[in-house]
Design a protein around this motif. Structure first.
Motif, PDB file in Angstrom:
ATOM      1  N   GLN A 216      30.145  40.278  29.486  1.00 33.32           N
ATOM      2  CA  GLN A 216      29.033  39.371  29.781  1.00 33.32           C
ATOM      3  C   GLN A 216      28.319  39.717  31.085  1.00 33.32           C
ATOM      4  O   GLN A 216      27.196  39.258  31.307  1.00 33.32           O
ATOM      5  CB  GLN A 216      29.544  37.929  29.848  1.00 33.32           C
ATOM      6  N   PHE A 217      28.970  40.497  31.966  1.00 34.64           N
ATOM      7  CA  PHE A 217      28.383  40.778  33.269  1.00 34.64           C
ATOM      8  C   PHE A 217      28.430  42.281  33.545  1.00 34.64           C
ATOM      9  O   PHE A 217      29.383  42.964  33.187  1.00 34.64           O
ATOM     10  CB  PHE A 217      29.117  40.008  34.366  1.00 34.64           C
ATOM     11  N   GLU A 218      27.393  42.768  34.205  1.00 34.15           N
ATOM     12  CA  GLU A 218      27.309  44.195  34.506  1.00 34.15           C
ATOM     13  C   GLU A 218      28.252  44.605  35.624  1.00 34.15           C
ATOM     14  O   GLU A 218      28.653  45.762  35.710  1.00 34.15           O
ATOM     15  CB  GLU A 218      25.873  44.565  34.871  1.00 34.15           C
ATOM     16  N   ASN A 219      28.595  43.672  36.518  1.00 36.52           N
ATOM     17  CA  ASN A 219      29.480  44.002  37.633  1.00 36.52           C
ATOM     18  C   ASN A 219      30.330  42.798  37.996  1.00 36.52           C
ATOM     19  O   ASN A 219      30.053  41.663  37.577  1.00 36.52           O
ATOM     20  CB  ASN A 219      28.678  44.478  38.850  1.00 36.52           C
ATOM     21  N   SER A 221      30.799  41.406  40.910  1.00 29.56           N
ATOM     22  CA  SER A 221      30.193  40.463  41.840  1.00 29.56           C
ATOM     23  C   SER A 221      29.398  39.390  41.098  1.00 29.56           C
ATOM     24  O   SER A 221      29.414  38.212  41.478  1.00 29.56           O
ATOM     25  CB  SER A 221      29.293  41.197  42.844  1.00 29.56           C
ATOM     26  N   GLY A 222      28.716  39.777  40.015  1.00 28.39           N
ATOM     27  CA  GLY A 222      27.989  38.809  39.208  1.00 28.39           C
ATOM     28  C   GLY A 222      28.925  37.828  38.535  1.00 28.39           C
ATOM     29  O   GLY A 222      28.647  36.627  38.470  1.00 28.39           O
ATOM     30  N   LEU A 223      30.044  38.339  38.036  1.00 25.28           N
ATOM     31  CA  LEU A 223      31.035  37.466  37.406  1.00 25.28           C
ATOM     32  C   LEU A 223      31.654  36.529  38.434  1.00 25.28           C
ATOM     33  O   LEU A 223      31.845  35.338  38.162  1.00 25.28           O
ATOM     34  CB  LEU A 223      32.124  38.310  36.742  1.00 25.28           C
ATOM     35  N   HIS A 225      30.307  35.366  41.124  1.00 24.63           N
ATOM     36  CA  HIS A 225      29.313  34.335  41.445  1.00 24.63           C
ATOM     37  C   HIS A 225      29.232  33.294  40.344  1.00 24.63           C
ATOM     38  O   HIS A 225      29.185  32.083  40.619  1.00 24.63           O
ATOM     39  CB  HIS A 225      27.944  34.987  41.667  1.00 24.63           C
ATOM     40  N   TYR A 226      29.225  33.736  39.084  1.00 30.64           N
ATOM     41  CA  TYR A 226      29.153  32.827  37.936  1.00 30.64           C
ATOM     42  C   TYR A 226      30.333  31.855  37.923  1.00 30.64           C
ATOM     43  O   TYR A 226      30.185  30.674  37.584  1.00 30.64           O
ATOM     44  CB  TYR A 226      29.122  33.646  36.648  1.00 30.64           C
ATOM     45  N   ASN A 228      31.942  30.777  40.476  1.00 28.60           N
ATOM     46  CA  ASN A 228      31.971  30.006  41.731  1.00 28.60           C
ATOM     47  C   ASN A 228      33.036  30.488  42.719  1.00 28.60           C
ATOM     48  O   ASN A 228      33.569  29.684  43.499  1.00 28.60           O
ATOM     49  CB  ASN A 228      32.177  28.505  41.445  1.00 28.60           C
ATOM     50  N   ASP A 231      33.553  35.138  46.978  1.00 25.25           N
ATOM     51  CA  ASP A 231      33.097  36.523  46.997  1.00 25.25           C
ATOM     52  C   ASP A 231      33.924  37.326  45.995  1.00 25.25           C
ATOM     53  O   ASP A 231      34.874  36.824  45.393  1.00 25.25           O
ATOM     54  CB  ASP A 231      33.208  37.127  48.402  1.00 25.25           C
ATOM     55  N   GLN A 232      33.564  38.594  45.835  1.00 20.81           N
ATOM     56  CA  GLN A 232      34.226  39.448  44.856  1.00 20.81           C
ATOM     57  C   GLN A 232      35.688  39.691  45.199  1.00 20.81           C
ATOM     58  O   GLN A 232      36.554  39.712  44.304  1.00 20.81           O
ATOM     59  CB  GLN A 232      33.494  40.780  44.748  1.00 20.81           C
TER      60      GLN A 232
END
Length: 276
Positions: A216-219, A221-223, A225-226, A228, A231-232
């Protein structure tokens, strides 16, 4: 390896998420099951020609047992086996068996402590999977006759936690239900086996597993953030705590999970993760 999921009897639906069955043969190339942290308790019947097929640290597990909430991941060594699993909702152990599920955290308890003496023998000599599921259904249906009512406050709080679009925390939940954080935490842990904070963390871990499997996410860090996470790096640390693996290891080593869709339509992750 053959894995199947079955919808429970309609009277069991408030207590049982699903039944599942796994047939495993070493010829498939698998010799272990990695068990991730899991916020749902289980009833398990497993055997290899009448003997236990599951081993943890070389110790054979009971052929039939109740597995409490799992906080830490571990690995089971396998023999050829067949296993039938009942996956419960968090409150069901307290309702059906009259014990606080937190007493079973990371524990495996022989089913003989909770079931008629002849149930195990009947499961052994049953002729097919459908008959085994019927026997377990019959056993649980008798249990619901004396089942305690659910704590609706806890049921609603779990619904809120499962909604990934809603920011939840111990403070926000206790304010929502207008009770003290201490009282809420005590009731929640007694019903689910986990503190609200740990339950929320486990729910986010399940969401991360599903998102990674579905690309569902390219990276990361995006996951992160999604879900909550601050940070990564925090996300990676949490993922490893519950699985024993980093997200990249889980993704790129072709770990295989079984997903199920419960009655509410929310995709979650089954507790069994097979490993080559």
């Amino acid at each position: 390896m053959d894995y199947r999921v079955f919808t429970p009897h309609k009277l069991l639906a408030p207590y049982v998420r699903y039944f599942s069955a796994l047939n495993f043969n070493k010829l498939s190339g698998l010799s272990q099951i990695k068990v991730f942290a899991d916020r749902y308790p289980h009833l398990v019947f497993q055997h290899n020609n009448g003997r236990s097929a599951f081993f943890r640290d070389t110790d054979a597990l009971p052929p039939a047992f109740i597995s409490g909430v799992k906080i830490s991941p571990y690995i089971l060594d396998l023999d050829n086996h067949e296993v039938v699993t009942v996956t419960f909702y968090p409150q069901a152990i307290k309702q059906l068996f009259g014990i606080n599920v937190n007493e079973l955290n990371d524990q495996i308890v022989d089913l003989i402590n909770f079931a008629p003496a002849d149930l195990l023998e009947r499961l052994y000599y049953s002729k097919c999977l459908a008959e085994r599921i019927d026997l377990l259904t019959e056993f649980l249906l008798k249990k619901i006759n004396d089942a305690a009512p659910p704590d609706h406050l806890i049921s609603e709080s779990i619904r809120l936690i499962n909604d990934i679009d809603i920011e939840t925390s111990l403070n926000s939940l206790s304010k929502y239900f207008k009770i003290s954080t201490r009282q809420f935490e005590r009731r929640f842990k007694s019903s689910t086996g986990l503190s609200p904070k740990l339950f929320i963390r486990a729910a986010r871990f399940e969401s991360a597993l599903q998102a990674i499997r579905d690309n569902q996410f390219e990276n990361l860090s995006g996951l992160a953030h999604y879900l909550n996470f601050a940070d990564q790096s925090h996300f990676i640390k949490e993922f490893k705590t519950f699985s024993g693996l980093t997200p990249k290891t889980f993704l790129f080593n072709n770990q295989k999970t079984q997903s199920v869709i419960p009655d509410n339509g929310v995709v979650t992750i089954n507790h069994l993760v097979t490993e080559c």
